[in-house]
Design a protein around this motif. Structure first.
Motif, PDB file in Angstrom:
ATOM      1  N   GLY A 163     103.655  -7.756 -32.439  1.00 54.97           N
ATOM      2  CA  GLY A 163     103.867  -9.013 -31.918  1.00 54.97           C
ATOM      3  C   GLY A 163     104.075  -9.059 -30.312  1.00 54.97           C
ATOM      4  O   GLY A 163     104.408 -10.227 -29.723  1.00 54.97           O
ATOM      5  N   GLU A 164     103.881  -7.991 -29.624  1.00 48.84           N
ATOM      6  CA  GLU A 164     104.223  -7.929 -28.105  1.00 48.84           C
ATOM      7  C   GLU A 164     102.967  -7.920 -27.539  1.00 48.84           C
ATOM      8  O   GLU A 164     102.127  -7.458 -27.855  1.00 48.84           O
ATOM      9  N   GLY A 165     103.030  -8.547 -26.159  1.00 50.95           N
ATOM     10  CA  GLY A 165     101.940  -8.393 -25.420  1.00 50.95           C
ATOM     11  C   GLY A 165     102.244  -7.621 -24.087  1.00 50.95           C
ATOM     12  O   GLY A 165     103.333  -7.988 -23.366  1.00 50.95           O
ATOM     13  N   LEU A 224      94.971 -15.588 -27.118  1.00 52.08           N
ATOM     14  CA  LEU A 224      95.709 -14.434 -27.142  1.00 52.08           C
ATOM     15  C   LEU A 224      97.172 -14.812 -27.518  1.00 52.08           C
ATOM     16  O   LEU A 224      97.854 -13.683 -28.194  1.00 52.08           O
ATOM     17  N   ASN A 225      97.597 -15.782 -27.194  1.00 49.18           N
ATOM     18  CA  ASN A 225      99.264 -16.229 -27.665  1.00 49.18           C
ATOM     19  C   ASN A 225      99.427 -16.290 -29.101  1.00 49.18           C
ATOM     20  O   ASN A 225     100.038 -15.760 -29.771  1.00 49.18           O
ATOM     21  N   LEU A 246      99.274  -6.535 -28.484  1.00 46.26           N
ATOM     22  CA  LEU A 246      98.198  -6.673 -27.440  1.00 46.26           C
ATOM     23  C   LEU A 246      98.502  -5.799 -26.171  1.00 46.26           C
ATOM     24  O   LEU A 246      99.693  -6.087 -25.631  1.00 46.26           O
ATOM     25  N   LEU A 247      97.457  -5.150 -25.573  1.00 40.89           N
ATOM     26  CA  LEU A 247      97.552  -4.198 -24.513  1.00 40.89           C
ATOM     27  C   LEU A 247      96.316  -5.025 -23.678  1.00 40.89           C
ATOM     28  O   LEU A 247      95.146  -4.674 -23.963  1.00 40.89           O
ATOM     29  N   LEU A 248      96.640  -5.751 -22.583  1.00 44.48           N
ATOM     30  CA  LEU A 248      95.440  -5.963 -21.570  1.00 44.48           C
ATOM     31  C   LEU A 248      95.578  -4.940 -20.467  1.00 44.48           C
ATOM     32  O   LEU A 248      96.664  -4.791 -19.901  1.00 44.48           O
ATOM     33  N   ILE A 249      94.209  -4.526 -19.743  1.00 41.91           N
ATOM     34  CA  ILE A 249      94.166  -3.539 -18.751  1.00 41.91           C
ATOM     35  C   ILE A 249      93.593  -4.680 -17.609  1.00 41.91           C
ATOM     36  O   ILE A 249      92.471  -5.085 -17.911  1.00 41.91           O
ATOM     37  N   SER A 250      94.487  -5.009 -16.879  1.00 41.99           N
ATOM     38  CA  SER A 250      94.201  -6.062 -15.771  1.00 41.99           C
ATOM     39  C   SER A 250      94.862  -6.122 -14.537  1.00 41.99           C
ATOM     40  O   SER A 250      96.329  -5.874 -14.805  1.00 41.99           O
ATOM     41  N   ASN A 251      94.483  -6.572 -13.579  1.00 47.56           N
ATOM     42  CA  ASN A 251      95.539  -6.857 -12.455  1.00 47.56           C
ATOM     43  C   ASN A 251      95.372  -8.247 -12.249  1.00 47.56           C
ATOM     44  O   ASN A 251      95.680  -8.536 -10.921  1.00 47.56           O
ATOM     45  N   ASP A 252      94.545  -8.990 -12.953  1.00 52.37           N
ATOM     46  CA  ASP A 252      94.553 -10.643 -12.698  1.00 52.37           C
ATOM     47  C   ASP A 252      96.127 -11.127 -12.746  1.00 52.37           C
ATOM     48  O   ASP A 252      96.979 -10.509 -13.437  1.00 52.37           O
ATOM     49  N   LEU A 293      98.349 -14.981 -16.387  1.00 52.44           N
ATOM     50  CA  LEU A 293      98.503 -14.004 -17.792  1.00 52.44           C
ATOM     51  C   LEU A 293      99.028 -14.898 -19.059  1.00 52.44           C
ATOM     52  O   LEU A 293      99.316 -15.868 -18.496  1.00 52.44           O
ATOM     53  N   PRO A 294      98.385 -14.767 -20.180  1.00 49.19           N
ATOM     54  CA  PRO A 294      99.009 -15.603 -21.237  1.00 49.19           C
ATOM     55  C   PRO A 294     100.794 -15.386 -21.531  1.00 49.19           C
ATOM     56  O   PRO A 294     101.008 -14.460 -20.797  1.00 49.19           O
ATOM     57  N   GLU A 295     101.256 -16.363 -21.935  1.00 49.55           N
ATOM     58  CA  GLU A 295     102.643 -16.490 -22.123  1.00 49.55           C
ATOM     59  C   GLU A 295     103.138 -15.304 -22.966  1.00 49.55           C
ATOM     60  O   GLU A 295     104.433 -15.055 -22.901  1.00 49.55           O
TER      61      GLU A 295
END
Length: 478
Positions: free
Chosen positions: A29-31, A188-189, A198-204, A207-209
């Motif tokens: 359940g973690e982002g 994604l939320n 969820l693991l996002l690889i991103s420098n953007d 991001l989702p809450e």
């Protein structure tokens, strides 16, 4: 509940250590976001967690047998790799515009149908995803016909349709317009609310809450929380001498389009396009995913056969007036996500830049002395000289993009077509490249720059064209 537990994880490529003793725990359940500059090890970490790379240390995944989500780990690559009906990837850049070859790959709809059957997935869930990400329009398209943003959506739809207990997405926002990013964040939320990790690889940014944890990597190590990352400013360098010289224009009229239309069967991809570009103008081209931007550019770069069926002039000459494709291409420097897909995997960094002299996907001709001098000057200017003999594909994605960006400018063309040139670059590299575009623009080069976000654009742009559903909805000067 701890789903992923990592202690002292390291990854080695031969004698080189890419990741050094990483430790962290991810609960259901973690982002999470994995961030860091290009080459920091972000993608390597994602691949190690998903089992695609061998690692040392402890990497333990405890799936929850009570979870309604499948007990799987899914790694979504930074771009989509697909095959033709014979099972290989022997595609070429212009193929997506050749209507007579449309049967070489399966359609998007068939790809999704096969995936759903393989995974035993519910079609109602797919319908929801297609609506949320506005994806129904491309279902009948061949895989090689759709744009980079549409390919990314296909990856995301498949991943969120499966909804594994652990989902890792490399560069989730690549090629997506503003609305699509917002819709993706909502999905994604919902995914983490359902118990997915969820693991996002991103420098953007944006991001989702659900994102509540961050890992910052630097040279393969986790930067301690609260530490201030020092960003090394690239030292100011003089522009390579050959880029100071104005382009040798053959006409003041670079692009002329009158009532241009492109259609496949009964479907119009572009219609009623009237557009004029004069020498030295610098245009921003924008529009949502699927609006026709890539097709419009293909008419300019001599890659689309329907250019001959339209009233189009390039560099003062009407298409079909006797000029060859190569007469046009020698005046243009091009970078695009699709060109990157089809580039020669065996080319070195130096060969990749040098291929810009010949408008090829690798260097297949010997360089003259003056060309060798330009190549060396540009490699040094881009801080790629020490990597010149490395295979392009072995570099981090950001440095690959910089090499191909160098390819676009090496012949000091009359027209630069920069189609989302900063995909895969971190914030510092994006700023650096856009500063480079600003510098080059001073010599009077004509520019068409495709970019979704106003905060990630060069300052030299003078005009703006916006497409929606294949039509012009804005054509103005700044």
């Amino acid at each position: 509940m701890a789903l992923l537990n990592i202690e002292n994880l390291s990854v080695h490529y031969g004698l080189k250590t890419v990741l050094h003793n990483l430790s962290f725990t991810v609960n259901a359940g973690e982002g999470w976001v994995i961030q860091g500059q290009s080459g920091a090890g972000k993608t390597t970490l994602g691949k190690a967690v998903s089992g695609q790379l061998r690692s040392t240390g402890q990497l333990k995944i405890d799936f929850n047998p009570q979870s309604p989500l499948p007990a799987e780990v899914l790694f979504v690559e930074s771009w989509y790799r697909f095959t033709n009906l014979e099972g290989d990837r022997n595609f070429y850049y212009q193929q997506r515009y050749n209507h007579y070859q449309r049967k070489d790959t399966i359609t998007v709809a068939h790809e999704l149908e096969q995936y759903g059957k393989e995974q035993g997935l519910n079609k109602e869930r797919l319908e929801e995803l297609l609506t949320t990400l506005n994806y129904r329009e491309v279902l009948d398209e061949q895989l090689f016909e759709i744009s980079s943003g549409e390919h990314k959506k296909l990856q995301l739809i498949k991943a969120l349709w499966l909804r594994p207990q652990l989902l890792i997405i490399d560069q989730p926002y690549t090629g997506l317009d503003v609305k699509s990013r917002a819709n993706l964040n909502a999905l994604l939320n919902n995914y983490t609310t359902a118990g997915g990790a969820l693991l996002l690889i991103s420098n953007d940014t944006g991001l989702p809450e659900c994102i509540s944890h961050f890992i910052t990597l630097k040279e393969g190590r986790i930067v301690p929380a609260g530490a201030v990352l020092s960003t090394t400013e690239r030292p100011a360098k003089p522009l390579p001498s050959f880029l100071v010289t104005p382009p040798q224009y053959t006409s003041r009229d670079i692009i002329g389009m009158h009532d241009v239309a492109v259609r496949y069967d009964e479907k119009y991809v572009l219609s009623n396009i009237d557009w004029q570009v004069k020498a030295g103008e610098r245009w921003l081209l924008q529009g949502p995913n699927g609006s026709g931007k890539s097709t419009l550019l293909s008419l300019i770069t001599a890659d689309h056969p329907q250019a001959y069926a339209n009233h189009i002039t390039l560099f003062g000459v009407k298409r079909g007036g006797g000029e060859s494709i190569w007469d046009i291409k020698k005046r243009i420097g091009l970078i695009s996500p699709e060109l990157h897909w089809y580039f020669d995997a065996n080319a070195t960094v130096a060969q990749s830049l040098a291929s810009g002299f010949f408008d090829s996907n690798g260097q297949y001709q010997q360089l003259r002395y003056a060309q060798k001098q330009q190549l060396e000057e540009l490699l040094k200017f881009l801080d790629l000289f020490d990597l010149r003999n490395e295979l392009l594909t072995t570099l981090p994605l950001g440095k690959q993009r910089l090499a191909l960006l160098g390819r676009t400018i090496i012949k000091n063309p009359q027209l630069l077509v920069l189609d989302e040139p900063c995909q895969g670059l971190d914030q510092q590299q994006t700023q650096y490249f856009n500063h480079l575009v600003d510098l080059i623009s001073k010599n009077g080069v004509t520019i068409i720059y495709v970019g979704h976000f106003e905060s990630q654009l060069p300052s030299c742009l003078t005009h703006k064209l916006v497409l929606a559903q294949g039509k012009m909805i804005l054509n103005e000067s700044f």
